[in-house]
Design a protein around this motif. Structure first.
Motif, mmCIF file in Angstrom:
data_model
loop_
_atom_site.group_PDB
_atom_site.id
_atom_site.type_symbol
_atom_site.label_atom_id
_atom_site.label_comp_id
_atom_site.label_asym_id
_atom_site.label_seq_id
_atom_site.Cartn_x
_atom_site.Cartn_y
_atom_site.Cartn_z
ATOM 1 N N GLU A 30 -1.786 1.438 -21.125
ATOM 2 C CA GLU A 30 -2.924 0.551 -20.916
ATOM 3 C C GLU A 30 -2.939 -0.082 -19.524
ATOM 4 O O GLU A 30 -3.969 -0.605 -19.099
ATOM 5 N N TYR A 31 -1.806 -0.049 -18.838
ATOM 6 C CA TYR A 31 -1.680 -0.694 -17.532
ATOM 7 C C TYR A 31 -1.097 0.288 -16.529
ATOM 8 O O TYR A 31 -0.357 1.193 -16.890
ATOM 9 N N ALA A 32 -1.440 0.059 -15.259
ATOM 10 C CA ALA A 32 -0.897 0.884 -14.179
ATOM 11 C C ALA A 32 -0.728 0.008 -12.946
ATOM 12 O O ALA A 32 -1.391 -1.023 -12.795
ATOM 13 N N ILE A 33 0.174 0.428 -12.080
ATOM 14 C CA ILE A 33 0.365 -0.236 -10.791
ATOM 15 C C ILE A 33 -0.075 0.730 -9.704
ATOM 16 O O ILE A 33 0.385 1.870 -9.648
ATOM 17 N N THR A 34 -0.986 0.267 -8.870
ATOM 18 C CA THR A 34 -1.415 1.030 -7.711
ATOM 19 C C THR A 34 -0.701 0.453 -6.498
ATOM 20 O O THR A 34 -0.721 -0.763 -6.293
ATOM 21 N N VAL A 35 -0.053 1.313 -5.723
ATOM 22 C CA VAL A 35 0.688 0.889 -4.535
ATOM 23 C C VAL A 35 0.010 1.484 -3.310
ATOM 24 O O VAL A 35 -0.266 2.687 -3.273
ATOM 25 N N MET A 36 -0.285 0.619 -2.331
ATOM 26 C CA MET A 36 -0.906 1.103 -1.092
ATOM 27 C C MET A 36 -0.425 0.264 0.081
ATOM 28 O O MET A 36 0.036 -0.864 -0.102
ATOM 29 N N TYR A 37 -0.530 0.825 1.258
ATOM 30 C CA TYR A 37 -0.122 0.120 2.466
ATOM 31 C C TYR A 37 -1.356 -0.260 3.269
ATOM 32 O O TYR A 37 -2.244 0.565 3.488
ATOM 33 N N ASP A 90 -2.723 -5.435 7.818
ATOM 34 C CA ASP A 90 -1.917 -6.549 7.314
ATOM 35 C C ASP A 90 -0.418 -6.324 7.488
ATOM 36 O O ASP A 90 0.374 -7.235 7.224
ATOM 37 N N ASP A 91 -0.008 -5.108 7.864
ATOM 38 C CA ASP A 91 1.417 -4.751 7.892
ATOM 39 C C ASP A 91 2.085 -5.172 6.585
ATOM 40 O O ASP A 91 3.112 -5.846 6.572
ATOM 41 N N ALA A 92 1.487 -4.753 5.471
ATOM 42 C CA ALA A 92 2.001 -5.171 4.166
ATOM 43 C C ALA A 92 1.710 -4.112 3.107
ATOM 44 O O ALA A 92 0.730 -3.365 3.192
ATOM 45 N N TRP A 93 2.584 -4.090 2.119
ATOM 46 C CA TRP A 93 2.380 -3.268 0.930
ATOM 47 C C TRP A 93 1.618 -4.092 -0.097
ATOM 48 O O TRP A 93 1.891 -5.275 -0.279
ATOM 49 N N TYR A 94 0.659 -3.469 -0.745
ATOM 50 C CA TYR A 94 -0.103 -4.096 -1.825
ATOM 51 C C TYR A 94 0.245 -3.384 -3.125
ATOM 52 O O TYR A 94 0.158 -2.159 -3.198
ATOM 53 N N LEU A 95 0.635 -4.153 -4.118
ATOM 54 C CA LEU A 95 0.877 -3.621 -5.448
ATOM 55 C C LEU A 95 -0.127 -4.296 -6.374
ATOM 56 O O LEU A 95 -0.179 -5.528 -6.454
ATOM 57 N N GLU A 96 -0.937 -3.506 -7.056
ATOM 58 C CA GLU A 96 -1.975 -4.041 -7.923
ATOM 59 C C GLU A 96 -1.698 -3.651 -9.363
ATOM 60 O O GLU A 96 -1.533 -2.472 -9.665
ATOM 61 N N LEU A 97 -1.659 -4.653 -10.230
ATOM 62 C CA LEU A 97 -1.546 -4.400 -11.663
ATOM 63 C C LEU A 97 -2.967 -4.223 -12.186
ATOM 64 O O LEU A 97 -3.796 -5.132 -12.068
ATOM 65 N N ASP A 98 -3.237 -3.053 -12.743
ATOM 66 C CA ASP A 98 -4.582 -2.715 -13.201
ATOM 67 C C ASP A 98 -4.616 -2.508 -14.708
ATOM 68 O O ASP A 98 -3.669 -1.981 -15.291
#
Length: 81
Positions: free
Chosen positions: A9-16, A20-28
């Motif tokens: 039911e949930y996933a994490i999307t990881v992108m750079y 921002d010089d940063a990693w984004y992790l999104e709980l979807d």
């Protein structure tokens, strides 16, 4: 890159983000196709601390403890790398 929680039911999307010089992790929420939580992990500047953001404009969603723990464990792994 996307990581799927075992319950499906949930996933994490990881992108750079280069600007921002940063990693984004999104709980979807997969079925609802919406982002619930975003963690921002700075990459280049050790003085910047990671942050976690919740959208105040979205309706309330109960996220199970095990799912939030899984997400935060992934954020912790990214911080350590």
């Amino acid at each position: 890159m996307a990581l799927r929680h075992p319950d499906g039911e949930y996933a994490i999307t990881v992108m750079y983000s280069v600007p921002d010089d940063a990693w984004y992790l999104e709980l979807d929420l997969v079925g609802g196709q919406r982002n619930l939580v975003t963690a921002i992990v700075p990459d280049e500047d050790p003085a910047r601390e990671p942050t976690v953001c919740f959208s105040p404009l979205e309706p309330h969603v109960d996220v199970p403890y095990a799912v939030m723990r899984w997400f935060m464990d992934q954020v912790d792994k990214e911080i350590n790398t």
